[in-house]
Design a protein around this motif. Sequence first.
Motif, short mmCIF file in Angstrom:
data_model
loop_
_atom_site.label_atom_id
_atom_site.label_comp_id
_atom_site.label_asym_id
_atom_site.label_seq_id
_atom_site.Cartn_x
_atom_site.Cartn_y
_atom_site.Cartn_z
N ALA A 192 0.83 -1.21 0.00
CA ALA A 192 0.00 0.00 0.00
C ALA A 192 0.87 1.25 0.00
O ALA A 192 2.00 1.24 0.47
N VAL A 193 0.32 2.35 -0.52
CA VAL A 193 1.07 3.61 -0.58
C VAL A 193 0.45 4.70 0.27
O VAL A 193 0.97 5.81 0.31
N SER A 194 -0.66 4.42 0.92
CA SER A 194 -1.30 5.42 1.77
C SER A 194 -2.19 4.70 2.80
O SER A 194 -2.42 3.49 2.70
N ARG A 195 -2.68 5.46 3.77
CA ARG A 195 -3.56 4.89 4.79
C ARG A 195 -4.83 4.31 4.16
O ARG A 195 -5.23 3.19 4.46
N ILE A 196 -5.44 5.09 3.27
CA ILE A 196 -6.69 4.64 2.64
C ILE A 196 -6.45 3.39 1.80
O ILE A 196 -7.25 2.47 1.77
N ASP A 197 -5.33 3.38 1.07
CA ASP A 197 -4.98 2.22 0.24
C ASP A 197 -4.79 0.99 1.12
O ASP A 197 -5.24 -0.12 0.78
N ALA A 198 -4.10 1.16 2.26
CA ALA A 198 -3.88 0.03 3.17
C ALA A 198 -5.21 -0.52 3.70
O ALA A 198 -5.42 -1.73 3.76
N VAL A 199 -6.10 0.38 4.10
CA VAL A 199 -7.41 -0.04 4.60
C VAL A 199 -8.18 -0.80 3.53
O VAL A 199 -8.73 -1.88 3.77
N ASN A 200 -8.21 -0.23 2.31
CA ASN A 200 -8.95 -0.87 1.22
C ASN A 200 -8.40 -2.26 0.90
O ASN A 200 -9.15 -3.21 0.68
N LYS A 201 -7.07 -2.39 0.90
CA LYS A 201 -6.47 -3.68 0.58
C LYS A 201 -6.69 -4.69 1.71
O LYS A 201 -6.91 -5.88 1.46
N ALA A 202 -6.66 -4.20 2.95
CA ALA A 202 -6.90 -5.10 4.08
C ALA A 202 -8.34 -5.59 4.10
O ALA A 202 -8.61 -6.76 4.38
N VAL A 203 -9.27 -4.71 3.78
CA VAL A 203 -10.68 -5.11 3.72
C VAL A 203 -10.89 -6.11 2.59
O VAL A 203 -11.56 -7.14 2.75
N ALA A 204 -10.29 -5.82 1.42
CA ALA A 204 -10.44 -6.71 0.26
C ALA A 204 -9.88 -8.10 0.54
O ALA A 204 -10.39 -9.10 0.05
N ALA A 205 -8.82 -8.16 1.37
CA ALA A 205 -8.21 -9.44 1.71
C ALA A 205 -8.81 -10.07 2.95
O ALA A 205 -8.32 -11.09 3.44
N SER A 206 -9.87 -9.46 3.48
CA SER A 206 -10.56 -9.94 4.69
C SER A 206 -9.64 -9.97 5.91
O SER A 206 -9.79 -10.82 6.79
N LEU A 207 -8.69 -9.03 5.96
CA LEU A 207 -7.81 -8.94 7.11
C LEU A 207 -8.42 -8.10 8.21
O LEU A 207 -8.11 -8.29 9.38
N ILE A 208 -9.26 -7.13 7.83
CA ILE A 208 -10.04 -6.36 8.80
C ILE A 208 -11.46 -6.26 8.27
O ILE A 208 -11.70 -6.42 7.07
N ALA A 209 -12.39 -5.97 9.17
CA ALA A 209 -13.79 -5.86 8.77
C ALA A 209 -14.06 -4.46 8.20
O ALA A 209 -13.48 -3.47 8.66
N PRO A 210 -14.94 -4.37 7.21
CA PRO A 210 -15.33 -3.04 6.69
C PRO A 210 -15.97 -2.23 7.82
O PRO A 210 -16.69 -2.77 8.66
N GLN A 211 -15.73 -0.94 7.84
CA GLN A 211 -16.31 -0.07 8.85
C GLN A 211 -17.64 0.48 8.35
O GLN A 211 -17.75 0.87 7.18
N PRO A 212 -18.67 0.53 9.20
CA PRO A 212 -19.96 1.06 8.78
C PRO A 212 -19.82 2.50 8.30
O PRO A 212 -19.06 3.28 8.84
N ALA A 213 -20.58 2.86 7.28
CA ALA A 213 -20.57 4.22 6.79
C ALA A 213 -21.12 5.16 7.84
O ALA A 213 -22.04 4.80 8.61
N GLY A 214 -20.54 6.34 7.92
CA GLY A 214 -21.04 7.33 8.86
C GLY A 214 -20.62 7.11 10.28
O GLY A 214 -21.17 7.70 11.20
N ARG A 215 -19.61 6.26 10.50
CA ARG A 215 -19.13 6.00 11.85
C ARG A 215 -18.55 7.28 12.45
O ARG A 215 -17.85 8.02 11.78
N GLU A 216 -18.80 7.51 13.71
CA GLU A 216 -18.33 8.71 14.38
C GLU A 216 -16.81 8.72 14.41
O GLU A 216 -16.15 7.73 14.70
N ARG A 217 -16.20 9.93 14.11
CA ARG A 217 -14.75 10.04 14.04
C ARG A 217 -14.21 10.69 15.30
O ARG A 217 -14.87 11.46 15.90
#
Length: 217
Positions: A192-217
Amino acid sequence: MTGARVRILLADDHAILRETLRECLEAEEDFEVVADGADGAQATALSARLRPDVLLLDVEMPGAPVGVTVQRVLEVSPRTRIIILSMHESPDLVRELLALGIRGYLNKRVSRHHLASVIRGVMREGDEVQISVSQFAALAPGGQDNRISPRERELLTLVAQALSNRQIAVRLSITEGTVKRHLRNIFGKLGAVSRIDAVNKAVAASLIAPQPAGRER
C-alpha cells in the motif's frame, strides 16, 4: 517546504552512476544535490554534517550492511527521508528496510520523471511510502507469512475509523512514533502507498472488517 529546494544526498559506489544521477536531479529546478558518497560510512558522515532532506541510498556498497546504514543515518539525521535506489529486489529486504524507516524503495530502472515524482512525494507530510520494484507483488497479502499481525490489524482497524496517529497512540497506549512504524510495516506487507490504500487492501483481503458508513470520528 515553501519555495526552498529539496536538498539531496547521493550514496552509491559507482562514480558514473552518481554523476548521472546528479545531472538528472539538478535538471529539476526544485532539487539540489548537496554531496555524494561511495559507501555507508560516507553516507552517514555526510548526513550528520549536511542534514539532507533526502538520501538516495544504494543497497550493495562496501562496508556495513544497508540496514545498519539506514539506522545510523536516521540516528544522526532523523528528518532525512531515505529512498533506496537499487537493482536488488528481495521482498524480505524491502520489508526489513521499511520497518527501519525508509520512505521509498525503487529499482534503478525507474525513469527520471518517476524518481523526481517519488522524491517530491516523500517530502509531503504523511505516512506514505513509495515502492516501485518488479517483485513487489510478492509482498501482497495472500500467503500466511505475509499477513499482518494481530497488533497491526488492531491498529489498521482504528485507521479505518479515521482516527489520527495521535488518537491511535492514545487508544493503544503507544507513542506516535510506534504508530508510524507499524503503519510502514503494514504498507510494506500490503503493498500500500497510503492509509486509505492500506485499509482498502486489508478489507479486500478480509484482514479487517469493513467499517460502517457514517461512523463517528
